[in-house]
Scaffold this motif. Structure first.
Motif, PDB file in Angstrom:
ATOM      1  N   ASP A  42       2.732  18.157  -2.323  1.00 57.18           N
ATOM      2  CA  ASP A  42       1.723  17.353  -1.642  1.00 57.18           C
ATOM      3  C   ASP A  42       2.343  16.084  -1.062  1.00 57.18           C
ATOM      4  O   ASP A  42       2.054  15.685   0.063  1.00 57.18           O
ATOM      5  CB  ASP A  42       0.591  16.971  -2.616  1.00 57.18           C
ATOM      6  CG  ASP A  42      -0.197  18.176  -3.089  1.00 57.18           C
ATOM      7  OD1 ASP A  42      -0.461  19.073  -2.269  1.00 57.18           O
ATOM      8  OD2 ASP A  42      -0.535  18.224  -4.283  1.00 57.18           O
ATOM      9  N   ARG A  43       3.207  15.457  -1.846  1.00 58.15           N
ATOM     10  CA  ARG A  43       3.876  14.229  -1.409  1.00 58.15           C
ATOM     11  C   ARG A  43       4.702  14.486  -0.147  1.00 58.15           C
ATOM     12  O   ARG A  43       4.675  13.698   0.787  1.00 58.15           O
ATOM     13  CB  ARG A  43       4.767  13.735  -2.551  1.00 58.15           C
ATOM     14  CG  ARG A  43       5.534  12.477  -2.264  1.00 58.15           C
ATOM     15  CD  ARG A  43       6.272  12.018  -3.505  1.00 58.15           C
ATOM     16  NE  ARG A  43       5.355  11.800  -4.614  1.00 58.15           N
ATOM     17  CZ  ARG A  43       4.520  10.772  -4.707  1.00 58.15           C
ATOM     18  NH1 ARG A  43       4.504   9.855  -3.777  1.00 58.15           N
ATOM     19  NH2 ARG A  43       3.721  10.651  -5.736  1.00 58.15           N
ATOM     20  N   ALA A  44       5.398  15.619  -0.110  1.00 54.88           N
ATOM     21  CA  ALA A  44       6.214  15.952   1.068  1.00 54.88           C
ATOM     22  C   ALA A  44       5.330  16.075   2.303  1.00 54.88           C
ATOM     23  O   ALA A  44       5.678  15.578   3.383  1.00 54.88           O
ATOM     24  CB  ALA A  44       6.998  17.236   0.828  1.00 54.88           C
ATOM     25  N   GLY A  98      11.991   2.296   4.588  1.00 55.12           N
ATOM     26  CA  GLY A  98      11.945   1.643   3.283  1.00 55.12           C
ATOM     27  C   GLY A  98      10.610   1.017   2.924  1.00 55.12           C
ATOM     28  O   GLY A  98      10.459   0.482   1.837  1.00 55.12           O
ATOM     29  N   THR A  99       9.628   1.078   3.836  1.00 57.40           N
ATOM     30  CA  THR A  99       8.347   0.423   3.560  1.00 57.40           C
ATOM     31  C   THR A  99       7.248   1.395   3.160  1.00 57.40           C
ATOM     32  O   THR A  99       6.184   0.967   2.734  1.00 57.40           O
ATOM     33  CB  THR A  99       7.859  -0.380   4.782  1.00 57.40           C
ATOM     34  OG1 THR A  99       7.595   0.524   5.867  1.00 57.40           O
ATOM     35  CG2 THR A  99       8.874  -1.427   5.204  1.00 57.40           C
ATOM     36  N   GLU A 100       7.494   2.691   3.278  1.00 64.66           N
ATOM     37  CA  GLU A 100       6.451   3.677   3.019  1.00 64.66           C
ATOM     38  C   GLU A 100       6.342   3.974   1.521  1.00 64.66           C
ATOM     39  O   GLU A 100       7.348   4.132   0.835  1.00 64.66           O
ATOM     40  CB  GLU A 100       6.782   4.963   3.779  1.00 64.66           C
ATOM     41  CG  GLU A 100       5.653   5.946   3.809  1.00 64.66           C
ATOM     42  CD  GLU A 100       5.938   7.045   4.808  1.00 64.66           C
ATOM     43  OE1 GLU A 100       5.268   7.077   5.848  1.00 64.66           O
ATOM     44  OE2 GLU A 100       6.849   7.854   4.549  1.00 64.66           O
ATOM     45  N   LEU A 101       5.108   3.999   1.037  1.00 63.71           N
ATOM     46  CA  LEU A 101       4.837   4.322  -0.359  1.00 63.71           C
ATOM     47  C   LEU A 101       3.632   5.247  -0.402  1.00 63.71           C
ATOM     48  O   LEU A 101       2.598   4.945   0.197  1.00 63.71           O
ATOM     49  CB  LEU A 101       4.537   3.043  -1.157  1.00 63.71           C
ATOM     50  CG  LEU A 101       4.085   3.220  -2.602  1.00 63.71           C
ATOM     51  CD1 LEU A 101       5.209   3.808  -3.458  1.00 63.71           C
ATOM     52  CD2 LEU A 101       3.633   1.883  -3.177  1.00 63.71           C
ATOM     53  N   VAL A 102       3.765   6.385  -1.091  1.00 64.86           N
ATOM     54  CA  VAL A 102       2.655   7.318  -1.262  1.00 64.86           C
ATOM     55  C   VAL A 102       2.364   7.410  -2.759  1.00 64.86           C
ATOM     56  O   VAL A 102       3.266   7.671  -3.562  1.00 64.86           O
ATOM     57  CB  VAL A 102       2.987   8.722  -0.713  1.00 64.86           C
ATOM     58  CG1 VAL A 102       1.873   9.701  -1.042  1.00 64.86           C
ATOM     59  CG2 VAL A 102       3.217   8.662   0.784  1.00 64.86           C
ATOM     60  N   ALA A 110      -4.867  10.552  -2.173  1.00 70.32           N
ATOM     61  CA  ALA A 110      -3.575   9.917  -1.921  1.00 70.32           C
ATOM     62  C   ALA A 110      -3.780   8.645  -1.107  1.00 70.32           C
ATOM     63  O   ALA A 110      -4.630   8.604  -0.211  1.00 70.32           O
ATOM     64  CB  ALA A 110      -2.646  10.875  -1.174  1.00 70.32           C
ATOM     65  N   ILE A 111      -2.993   7.639  -1.447  1.00 72.19           N
ATOM     66  CA  ILE A 111      -2.981   6.386  -0.692  1.00 72.19           C
ATOM     67  C   ILE A 111      -1.563   6.170  -0.203  1.00 72.19           C
ATOM     68  O   ILE A 111      -0.605   6.217  -0.983  1.00 72.19           O
ATOM     69  CB  ILE A 111      -3.451   5.201  -1.555  1.00 72.19           C
ATOM     70  CG1 ILE A 111      -4.890   5.436  -2.002  1.00 72.19           C
ATOM     71  CG2 ILE A 111      -3.311   3.888  -0.783  1.00 72.19           C
ATOM     72  CD1 ILE A 111      -5.418   4.422  -2.975  1.00 72.19           C
ATOM     73  N   LYS A 112      -1.453   5.969   1.092  1.00 76.51           N
ATOM     74  CA  LYS A 112      -0.152   5.777   1.736  1.00 76.51           C
ATOM     75  C   LYS A 112      -0.132   4.392   2.364  1.00 76.51           C
ATOM     76  O   LYS A 112      -1.051   4.034   3.108  1.00 76.51           O
ATOM     77  CB  LYS A 112       0.038   6.855   2.812  1.00 76.51           C
ATOM     78  CG  LYS A 112       1.328   6.792   3.583  1.00 76.51           C
ATOM     79  CD  LYS A 112       1.337   7.952   4.588  1.00 76.51           C
ATOM     80  CE  LYS A 112       2.621   8.087   5.325  1.00 76.51           C
ATOM     81  NZ  LYS A 112       2.593   9.255   6.228  1.00 76.51           N
ATOM     82  N   THR A 136      -5.860   6.508   3.439  1.00 75.90           N
ATOM     83  CA  THR A 136      -6.369   7.289   2.317  1.00 75.90           C
ATOM     84  C   THR A 136      -6.566   8.724   2.777  1.00 75.90           C
ATOM     85  O   THR A 136      -7.100   8.973   3.859  1.00 75.90           O
ATOM     86  CB  THR A 136      -7.707   6.712   1.807  1.00 75.90           C
ATOM     87  OG1 THR A 136      -7.505   5.345   1.454  1.00 75.90           O
ATOM     88  CG2 THR A 136      -8.207   7.475   0.601  1.00 75.90           C
ATOM     89  N   TYR A 137      -6.120   9.651   1.937  1.00 73.63           N
ATOM     90  CA  TYR A 137      -6.239  11.078   2.206  1.00 73.63           C
ATOM     91  C   TYR A 137      -6.954  11.733   1.027  1.00 73.63           C
ATOM     92  O   TYR A 137      -6.810  11.298  -0.115  1.00 73.63           O
ATOM     93  CB  TYR A 137      -4.853  11.730   2.360  1.00 73.63           C
ATOM     94  CG  TYR A 137      -4.059  11.176   3.505  1.00 73.63           C
ATOM     95  CD1 TYR A 137      -4.052  11.816   4.739  1.00 73.63           C
ATOM     96  CD2 TYR A 137      -3.317  10.010   3.361  1.00 73.63           C
ATOM     97  CE1 TYR A 137      -3.321  11.303   5.803  1.00 73.63           C
ATOM     98  CE2 TYR A 137      -2.583   9.491   4.423  1.00 73.63           C
ATOM     99  CZ  TYR A 137      -2.589  10.141   5.641  1.00 73.63           C
ATOM    100  OH  TYR A 137      -1.871   9.634   6.680  1.00 73.63           O
ATOM    101  N   ILE A 138      -7.726  12.783   1.301  1.00 74.16           N
ATOM    102  CA  ILE A 138      -8.335  13.578   0.239  1.00 74.16           C
ATOM    103  C   ILE A 138      -7.929  15.034   0.434  1.00 74.16           C
ATOM    104  O   ILE A 138      -7.647  15.471   1.552  1.00 74.16           O
ATOM    105  CB  ILE A 138      -9.889  13.443   0.204  1.00 74.16           C
ATOM    106  CG1 ILE A 138     -10.523  13.889   1.531  1.00 74.16           C
ATOM    107  CG2 ILE A 138     -10.295  12.037  -0.133  1.00 74.16           C
ATOM    108  CD1 ILE A 138     -11.261  15.164   1.377  1.00 74.16           C
ATOM    109  N   LYS A 139      -7.890  15.742  -0.676  1.00 70.36           N
ATOM    110  CA  LYS A 139      -7.556  17.157  -0.616  1.00 70.36           C
ATOM    111  C   LYS A 139      -8.848  17.943  -0.803  1.00 70.36           C
ATOM    112  O   LYS A 139      -9.561  17.761  -1.792  1.00 70.36           O
ATOM    113  CB  LYS A 139      -6.553  17.510  -1.715  1.00 70.36           C
ATOM    114  CG  LYS A 139      -5.920  18.865  -1.556  1.00 70.36           C
ATOM    115  CD  LYS A 139      -4.804  19.039  -2.575  1.00 70.36           C
ATOM    116  CE  LYS A 139      -3.974  20.251  -2.266  1.00 70.36           C
ATOM    117  NZ  LYS A 139      -2.878  20.388  -3.237  1.00 70.36           N
TER     118      LYS A 139
END
Length: 171
Positions: A42-44, A98-102, A110-112, A136-139
């Motif tokens: 999912d992270r990928a 370097g600034t992206e965080l999931v 998920a919050i990115k 924000t993402y939802i599955k």
């Protein structure tokens, strides 16, 4: 005399590079603070999303976006209409390395966050923004969808200090 000038120029260049790096590292997530390994597949997928305007990411146009100007768009179609009213069309977005965080919670939310350079085409030429984004993402039924985004104009500490000085009122 030439050696002194070259040395001075090199020293100034090194100082500018150091100050630039310090400003950027202030926006990099602290290493080890967040779980960045759970749900690897999912992270990928979420990490691969660079453009929220892809229609396949829309769950029945059920998203809300808050622009860097504070405007709200209910759905991607409304966001495109907002761009058109302002004479802009979306051109590109590039994440600052370097600034992206999931962060993924319970495998369904998920919050990115990231710093991004965004470009719009306008009749007067390209319009460039640097924004800090939270998405924000939802599955749903095994697929990830974009449902909420917030962009904030990026300011350096110097720009914020100048803004604060200009807009502070004394009692």
């Amino acid at each position: 005399m030439k050696a002194k000038t070259s040395t001075a120029q090199m020293l100034i260049t090194i100082i500018l590079v150091v100050f630039s790096a310090i400003r950027v590292t202030g926006q990099i997530p602290p290493p080890g603070k967040y779980d960045t390994t759970n749900y690897p597949e999912d992270r990928a997928f979420i990490n691969s999303i660079s453009n929220i305007f892809d229609p396949s990411l829309s769950l029945n146009d059920n998203s809300i976006s808050i622009g860097a100007d504070g405007s709200i768009a209910y759905g991607l179609e409304e966001e495109f209409q907002k761009f058109a009213r302002n004479g802009m069309t979306f051109k590109s977005v590039e994440t600052v390395p370097g600034t992206e965080l999931v962060r993924i919670f319970n495998g369904t939310t998920a919050i990115k966050t990231k710093v991004a350079n965004v470009v719009f085409s306008t009749p007067d030429g390209d319009l460039h923004f640097k924004v800090i984004r939270a998405e924000t993402y939802i599955k749903d039924n095994g697929r990830w969808y974009y449902v909420l985004g917030q962009g904030t104009n990026f300011m350096t500490q110097e720009e914020f200090d100048a803004y604060k000085k200009e807009h502070t009122t004394k009692p």
